[in-house]
Design a protein around this motif. Structure first.
Motif, mmCIF file in Angstrom:
data_model
loop_
_atom_site.group_PDB
_atom_site.id
_atom_site.type_symbol
_atom_site.label_atom_id
_atom_site.label_comp_id
_atom_site.label_asym_id
_atom_site.label_seq_id
_atom_site.Cartn_x
_atom_site.Cartn_y
_atom_site.Cartn_z
ATOM 1 N N ALA A 31 0.830 -1.207 0.000
ATOM 2 C CA ALA A 31 0.000 0.000 0.000
ATOM 3 C C ALA A 31 0.863 1.256 0.000
ATOM 4 C CB ALA A 31 -0.921 -0.012 1.215
ATOM 5 N N GLU A 32 1.956 1.225 0.753
ATOM 6 C CA GLU A 32 2.809 2.415 0.838
ATOM 7 C C GLU A 32 3.505 2.691 -0.488
ATOM 8 O OE1 GLU A 32 5.217 1.914 4.400
ATOM 9 O OE2 GLU A 32 3.432 1.176 5.454
ATOM 10 N N ALA A 33 3.967 1.643 -1.171
ATOM 11 C CA ALA A 33 4.591 1.825 -2.484
ATOM 12 C C ALA A 33 3.562 2.288 -3.502
ATOM 13 C CB ALA A 33 5.242 0.519 -2.933
ATOM 14 N N PHE A 34 2.376 1.741 -3.431
ATOM 15 C CA PHE A 34 1.301 2.135 -4.334
ATOM 16 C C PHE A 34 1.013 3.634 -4.189
ATOM 17 C CE2 PHE A 34 -3.202 2.602 -5.477
ATOM 18 C CZ PHE A 34 -3.250 1.929 -6.683
ATOM 19 N N TYR A 35 0.869 4.082 -2.964
ATOM 20 C CA TYR A 35 0.584 5.495 -2.706
ATOM 21 C C TYR A 35 1.651 6.416 -3.275
ATOM 22 C CZ TYR A 35 0.817 9.831 -0.033
ATOM 23 O OH TYR A 35 0.943 11.151 0.333
ATOM 24 N N GLN A 36 2.903 6.014 -3.190
ATOM 25 C CA GLN A 36 3.999 6.878 -3.610
ATOM 26 C C GLN A 36 4.008 7.152 -5.111
ATOM 27 O OE1 GLN A 36 6.089 8.568 -1.751
ATOM 28 N NE2 GLN A 36 5.338 7.730 0.182
ATOM 29 N N SER A 37 3.321 6.316 -5.901
ATOM 30 C CA SER A 37 3.438 6.449 -7.354
ATOM 31 C C SER A 37 2.152 6.834 -8.067
ATOM 32 C CB SER A 37 3.954 5.129 -7.953
ATOM 33 O OG SER A 37 2.995 4.102 -7.794
ATOM 34 N N VAL A 38 1.009 6.834 -7.383
ATOM 35 C CA VAL A 38 -0.259 6.954 -8.109
ATOM 36 C C VAL A 38 -0.671 8.407 -8.343
ATOM 37 C CG1 VAL A 38 -1.189 4.726 -7.445
ATOM 38 C CG2 VAL A 38 -1.587 6.699 -5.959
ATOM 39 N N LEU A 39 -1.395 8.581 -9.446
ATOM 40 C CA LEU A 39 -1.970 9.875 -9.804
ATOM 41 C C LEU A 39 -3.308 9.603 -10.494
ATOM 42 C CD1 LEU A 39 -1.096 12.954 -9.778
ATOM 43 C CD2 LEU A 39 -0.578 12.623 -12.202
ATOM 44 N N THR A 40 -4.345 10.332 -10.086
ATOM 45 C CA THR A 40 -5.669 10.191 -10.677
ATOM 46 C C THR A 40 -5.880 11.287 -11.716
ATOM 47 O OG1 THR A 40 -6.564 9.217 -8.653
ATOM 48 C CG2 THR A 40 -8.148 10.124 -10.217
ATOM 49 N N LEU A 41 -6.220 10.872 -12.932
ATOM 50 C CA LEU A 41 -6.467 11.803 -14.026
ATOM 51 C C LEU A 41 -7.958 12.092 -14.152
ATOM 52 C CD1 LEU A 41 -4.127 10.262 -16.771
ATOM 53 C CD2 LEU A 41 -3.557 11.891 -14.955
ATOM 54 N N PRO A 42 -8.332 13.210 -14.752
ATOM 55 C CA PRO A 42 -9.757 13.543 -14.905
ATOM 56 C C PRO A 42 -10.517 12.459 -15.672
ATOM 57 C CG PRO A 42 -8.435 15.498 -15.279
ATOM 58 C CD PRO A 42 -7.473 14.342 -15.172
ATOM 59 N N GLN A 57 -9.639 15.845 -22.817
ATOM 60 C CA GLN A 57 -8.770 14.698 -22.561
ATOM 61 C C GLN A 57 -7.433 14.872 -23.283
ATOM 62 O OE1 GLN A 57 -10.168 10.841 -23.952
ATOM 63 N NE2 GLN A 57 -9.440 9.875 -22.063
ATOM 64 N N ASP A 58 -7.473 15.371 -24.514
ATOM 65 C CA ASP A 58 -6.227 15.672 -25.235
ATOM 66 C C ASP A 58 -5.396 16.696 -24.476
ATOM 67 O OD1 ASP A 58 -6.955 13.930 -27.251
ATOM 68 O OD2 ASP A 58 -7.745 15.513 -28.562
ATOM 69 N N GLU A 59 -6.061 17.679 -23.873
ATOM 70 C CA GLU A 59 -5.361 18.704 -23.091
ATOM 71 C C GLU A 59 -4.672 18.080 -21.882
ATOM 72 O OE1 GLU A 59 -6.473 22.818 -20.647
ATOM 73 O OE2 GLU A 59 -7.901 22.004 -22.112
ATOM 74 N N VAL A 60 -5.356 17.141 -21.235
ATOM 75 C CA VAL A 60 -4.766 16.435 -20.091
ATOM 76 C C VAL A 60 -3.502 15.696 -20.523
ATOM 77 C CG1 VAL A 60 -5.098 14.579 -18.406
ATOM 78 C CG2 VAL A 60 -6.962 16.180 -18.878
ATOM 79 N N VAL A 61 -3.593 14.959 -21.621
ATOM 80 C CA VAL A 61 -2.464 14.150 -22.076
ATOM 81 C C VAL A 61 -1.308 15.027 -22.539
ATOM 82 C CG1 VAL A 61 -1.721 12.423 -23.759
ATOM 83 C CG2 VAL A 61 -3.947 12.196 -22.638
ATOM 84 N N GLU A 62 -1.597 16.145 -23.205
ATOM 85 C CA GLU A 62 -0.536 17.054 -23.640
ATOM 86 C C GLU A 62 0.181 17.659 -22.434
ATOM 87 O OE1 GLU A 62 2.176 19.052 -25.826
ATOM 88 O OE2 GLU A 62 0.847 17.412 -26.446
ATOM 89 N N ALA A 63 -0.580 18.002 -21.396
ATOM 90 C CA ALA A 63 0.053 18.526 -20.181
ATOM 91 C C ALA A 63 0.954 17.467 -19.548
ATOM 92 C CB ALA A 63 -1.024 18.970 -19.182
ATOM 93 N N LEU A 64 0.534 16.201 -19.583
ATOM 94 C CA LEU A 64 1.373 15.112 -19.074
ATOM 95 C C LEU A 64 2.664 15.006 -19.896
ATOM 96 C CD1 LEU A 64 -1.266 12.322 -18.406
ATOM 97 C CD2 LEU A 64 0.244 13.320 -16.678
#
Length: 384
Positions: free
Chosen positions: A351-362, A372-379
């Motif tokens: 759980a601790e390793a999972f938390y360190q790497s995750v990001l939730t996208l719109p 969605q294209d704007e989200v991916v371009e920002a990434l």
């Protein structure tokens, strides 16, 4: 700012709420029972009880299953704190089962090892609250096998998973569990503003939950001590709470339920498009496991090791670009309240390793492909 989640309302929702506002009942009328019944029918469960929140549903499910002081509730650390707090509300001890790194869901292997040790120590849990993280069901068949062997009660925290399925079973039909609890917060698959529904196939559990959410009061003469004084009479049978859902909220939920399958299909299409657009970036989506149909409440990615940027740097770059990314979740056992209960870093390494790497996208039904294209371009720009 493009948010990570957002309600999807139309004129039919507004009309449904306005109809209640013009009616004789704003609360304790016909709409809340109708909403609970409709959710149960959608899921294929025998009973559905509407209430003020999913947190209330988790609490009442624990009470109705007899959880109390000196007993134990286990849950997943990758969830909102309510999944564990419901046990503490009942005076029970709370412990956690580590998660699968690929999905963020509770690990069946970790659960089996923990149960074997707990049996040796005489400390088996009375209740397990399993969480369908991001909308993808946990391995319910695997948990059911262990439930039969070790005798614990199972509550499905399906706050993310209305519209999801496991094998040929729809989440909420309670084929594998004693009760399932759904949330209708605005970012969830459908919304009632705030609210929850508990589904179950146990008529006694449903009846008790129905009393507990309304102060423990009953007007049923069969449950009373002595004779009724008349048609107005009621008795408090047990200690309950004010966890009622208003008819205003229930009307909105009923209206939204008509479009649930449409919403889930749109979420699925956007999730599949994300996977195509993100190919080649140092981001790994959650594993899509066989035999499970996600409700796609959240679209979560993991930042690969060696990406050349930290998760915090990526988060801040995305927010600066007007993308409302989020992190789900800070492991519950690392919250100060649970640290005070004796938990510490290193207790649940998955759980601790999972938390360190995750990001939730719109991800929400009204997210456009251009957004969605704007989200991916920002990434792409942040990761370059």
């Amino acid at each position: 700012m493009i948010p990570y989640g957002h309600q999807s309302l139309d004129e039919s929702d507004i009309d449904a709420v306005a109809d209640v506002l013009r009616s004789d009942w704003l609360t304790q009328g016909p709409m809340a029972p109708r909403f609970g019944r409709a959710v149960a029918d959608y899921c294929g469960a025998a009973h559905g009880v509407a209430m003020s929140s999913a947190t209330a549903g988790l609490h009442l499910a624990c009470l109705a299953l007899g959880l109390g002081p000196g007993e134990r509730l286990w849950s997943s650390p990758i969830s909102f704190v309510a999944s564990a707090n419901c046990g503490r509300y009942c005076g029970a001890e709370v412990d956690f089962v580590d998660v699968e790194p690929a999905s963020g869901n509770l690990s069946i292997d970790a659960l089996e090892r923990k149960l074997e040790l707990a049996e040796q120590q005489g400390r088996l849990p009375k209740v397990l609250v399993t969480v369908h993280f991001a909308g993808q069901p946990v391995d319910l068949a695997g948990i059911d096998r262990l439930r039969v062997q070790y005798g614990f009660k199972l509550i499905e925290d399906a706050a993310h998973a209305l519209g999801a399925g496991f094998a040929d079973s729809r989440i909420g039909d309670c084929r594998y569990s004693d009760a399932t609890v759904f949330s209708f917060h605005p970012v969830k698959p459908i919304t009632s503003g705030e609210g929850g529904v508990l589904t179950t196939n146990d008529p006694e559990l449903a009846a008790q939950v129905g009393r507990l959410l309304c102060h423990g009061i009953s007007r049923d003469p069969a449950l009373m001590q002595g004779e009724s004084d008349g048609p107005w009479y009621y008795q408090q049978i047990e200690l309950g709470y004010n966890y009622r859902m208003s008819d205003i909220q229930a009307a909105l939920g009923l209206s939204q339920l008509q479009r649930l399958d449409q919403f889930v299909a749109r979420r699925r299409a956007l999730a599949e498009r994300y996977e195509r657009l993100l190919a080649g970036l140092p981001l790994t989506p959650l594993a899509r496991l066989p035999g499970r149909q996600s409700g796609w409440h959240l679209y979560v990615v993991r930042l690969d090791a060696g990406a050349g940027i930290t998760r915090r740097q990526l988060f801040e770059a995305m927010r600066a670009a007007g993308i409302g990314v989020q992190v789900h979740y800070i492991p519950i056992h690392l919250q100060p309240y649970y640290r005070d209960q004796g938990f510490a870093e290193g207790d649940l390494p998955g759980a601790e390793a999972f938390y360190q790497s995750v990001l939730t996208l719109p991800l929400y039904p009204e997210l456009s492909e251009a957004q969605q294209d704007e989200v991916v371009e920002a990434l792409r720009q942040a990761l370059a």
